[in-house]
Write a protein that holds these residues in place. Sequence first.
Motif, mmCIF file in Angstrom:
data_model
loop_
_atom_site.group_PDB
_atom_site.id
_atom_site.type_symbol
_atom_site.label_atom_id
_atom_site.label_comp_id
_atom_site.label_asym_id
_atom_site.label_seq_id
_atom_site.Cartn_x
_atom_site.Cartn_y
_atom_site.Cartn_z
ATOM 1 N N LEU A 134 7.468 6.250 -5.569
ATOM 2 C CA LEU A 134 7.804 5.345 -6.973
ATOM 3 C C LEU A 134 8.954 7.135 -7.094
ATOM 4 C CD1 LEU A 134 6.838 3.340 -9.704
ATOM 5 C CD2 LEU A 134 7.984 5.494 -10.332
ATOM 6 N N GLY A 135 8.673 8.232 -6.855
ATOM 7 C CA GLY A 135 9.725 9.293 -7.985
ATOM 8 C C GLY A 135 9.749 9.459 -6.994
ATOM 9 N N ALA A 136 9.990 9.372 -5.779
ATOM 10 C CA ALA A 136 11.134 9.430 -4.372
ATOM 11 C C ALA A 136 12.016 8.301 -4.891
ATOM 12 C CB ALA A 136 11.025 9.534 -3.694
ATOM 13 N N SER A 137 12.294 7.111 -6.029
ATOM 14 C CA SER A 137 13.243 6.047 -5.960
ATOM 15 C C SER A 137 13.818 5.975 -7.701
ATOM 16 C CB SER A 137 12.754 5.128 -6.349
ATOM 17 O OG SER A 137 11.628 4.749 -4.442
ATOM 18 N N LEU A 138 14.125 7.423 -8.682
ATOM 19 C CA LEU A 138 14.230 7.667 -9.598
ATOM 20 C C LEU A 138 15.283 8.531 -9.144
ATOM 21 C CD1 LEU A 138 10.893 9.575 -11.110
ATOM 22 C CD2 LEU A 138 11.873 7.197 -11.664
ATOM 23 N N TYR A 139 16.118 8.759 -10.722
ATOM 24 C CA TYR A 139 17.721 9.265 -10.402
ATOM 25 C C TYR A 139 16.883 11.042 -9.657
ATOM 26 C CZ TYR A 139 19.290 5.451 -13.484
ATOM 27 O OH TYR A 139 20.171 4.999 -13.810
ATOM 28 N N THR A 140 16.241 11.408 -10.229
ATOM 29 C CA THR A 140 15.853 13.099 -10.145
ATOM 30 C C THR A 140 14.926 12.971 -8.927
ATOM 31 O OG1 THR A 140 13.622 12.774 -11.419
ATOM 32 C CG2 THR A 140 15.264 13.215 -12.984
ATOM 33 N N GLN A 141 14.742 12.593 -7.826
ATOM 34 C CA GLN A 141 14.306 12.372 -6.968
ATOM 35 C C GLN A 141 14.348 13.789 -6.240
ATOM 36 O OE1 GLN A 141 16.826 10.710 -3.096
ATOM 37 N NE2 GLN A 141 16.511 9.209 -5.072
ATOM 38 N N ASP A 142 15.348 14.204 -6.283
ATOM 39 C CA ASP A 142 15.942 15.723 -5.424
ATOM 40 C C ASP A 142 15.456 17.457 -6.475
ATOM 41 O OD1 ASP A 142 17.816 14.884 -6.672
ATOM 42 O OD2 ASP A 142 19.181 15.747 -4.787
ATOM 43 N N ILE A 143 15.086 16.661 -7.741
ATOM 44 C CA ILE A 143 14.726 17.372 -8.618
ATOM 45 C C ILE A 143 13.607 17.675 -9.148
ATOM 46 C CG2 ILE A 143 15.194 18.138 -11.252
ATOM 47 C CD1 ILE A 143 18.036 16.467 -10.922
ATOM 48 N N PRO A 144 13.385 19.066 -9.434
ATOM 49 C CA PRO A 144 11.799 19.144 -9.696
ATOM 50 C C PRO A 144 11.157 18.585 -10.931
ATOM 51 C CG PRO A 144 13.091 21.239 -9.770
ATOM 52 C CD PRO A 144 13.466 20.197 -8.902
ATOM 53 N N ASP A 145 10.091 17.947 -11.722
ATOM 54 C CA ASP A 145 9.507 18.282 -12.577
ATOM 55 C C ASP A 145 10.083 19.004 -14.206
ATOM 56 O OD1 ASP A 145 9.496 15.914 -12.377
ATOM 57 O OD2 ASP A 145 6.647 15.956 -11.413
ATOM 58 N N ASP B 22 0.858 -1.212 -0.334
ATOM 59 C CA ASP B 22 -0.238 -0.044 -0.062
ATOM 60 C C ASP B 22 0.810 1.316 0.098
ATOM 61 O OD1 ASP B 22 -1.902 -1.597 -0.172
ATOM 62 O OD2 ASP B 22 -2.052 -0.993 2.013
ATOM 63 N N GLN B 23 1.552 1.045 0.485
ATOM 64 C CA GLN B 23 2.942 1.924 0.635
ATOM 65 C C GLN B 23 4.023 2.595 -0.583
ATOM 66 O OE1 GLN B 23 4.972 0.798 3.811
ATOM 67 N NE2 GLN B 23 4.413 2.190 4.948
ATOM 68 N N VAL B 24 3.335 2.233 -1.906
ATOM 69 C CA VAL B 24 3.774 2.265 -3.163
ATOM 70 C C VAL B 24 2.787 2.828 -3.652
ATOM 71 C CG1 VAL B 24 4.129 0.537 -5.569
ATOM 72 C CG2 VAL B 24 4.974 -0.747 -3.254
ATOM 73 N N THR B 25 3.265 4.154 -3.451
ATOM 74 C CA THR B 25 2.478 4.927 -4.974
ATOM 75 C C THR B 25 3.059 5.978 -5.688
ATOM 76 O OG1 THR B 25 3.215 6.818 -2.757
ATOM 77 C CG2 THR B 25 1.653 5.706 -1.901
ATOM 78 N N VAL B 26 2.835 6.743 -6.296
ATOM 79 C CA VAL B 26 3.097 7.300 -7.240
ATOM 80 C C VAL B 26 4.764 8.135 -6.641
ATOM 81 C CG1 VAL B 26 2.532 10.089 -8.102
ATOM 82 C CG2 VAL B 26 1.397 8.186 -8.408
ATOM 83 N N GLU B 27 3.917 9.048 -5.238
ATOM 84 C CA GLU B 27 5.301 9.719 -4.439
ATOM 85 C C GLU B 27 6.422 8.712 -4.145
ATOM 86 O OE1 GLU B 27 1.648 11.436 -4.770
ATOM 87 O OE2 GLU B 27 2.126 9.543 -3.522
#
Length: 245
Positions: free
Chosen positions: A172-183, A165-170
């Motif tokens: 997954l986004g936090a697991s990308l290379y760009t986790q600390d870069i705005p879209d 249940d904790q696998v969310t859009v947020e």
Amino acid sequence: MSGAAVLLNARPPAHIAIIMDGNGRWATRRGLPRTAGHKKGVEAVRRVLEAARELGVSYLTLFSFSSENWSRPEGEVSELMHLLRFYLRGEIATLHKNGVRLRIIGDRSRLAPDIVTLIRNAETLTANNTGLTLVMALSYGSRQEIANAARHLAEEVKAGRMTADQVTVESLGASLYTQDIPDPDLVIRTSGEKRISNFLLWQMAYAELVFVETLWPDFGRQELDDAIQEFHRRDRRYGATVGTR
């Protein structure tokens, strides 16, 4: 004040991403080897980076070398890696002096060890800079990035460190290379091609896309200004109905 003047004086997008396309065609049209186009493309990087800094852009992401580019002829790949080494050795002092922070995203495992060391040193040197952040996508493929993020989350669930249940859009986004870069707000592709070519597929969900005919080696301040003005003419609704934000 005219509409054109308003556009010219509007704040630039916080994050601009560019698919730098057309180096090979630029060279071919001049009867030159493709490598000449890549060298000329480095000059365009300098121009656009300086323009972005002057305009007040916070993040500039450049699609420098895709995961698919490894399949190009060995000689061309070798020359591209040579240019990368040249840039990392010769430009970092200037970036640092100008307050630019460098970030590299992509699969470093396929890069030569000396290039990985140059990247690490450059990122460390510029880590505390507070000006524009230059993000270079090297050995980068967005599908692979998303798959890696999904695999990481699956492993976390399997290990009991998080629930399904904790696998969310947020998360997954936090697991990308760009986790600390705005879209990115604006994505530009040069050379007249109208594809996004496995670039920031997750991150550009609500970005404005601008396709320009100019080949990358000829791209400069005027073309960047034109793309930003086009961005400001768009009505960004983020999926909402007309008339809402």
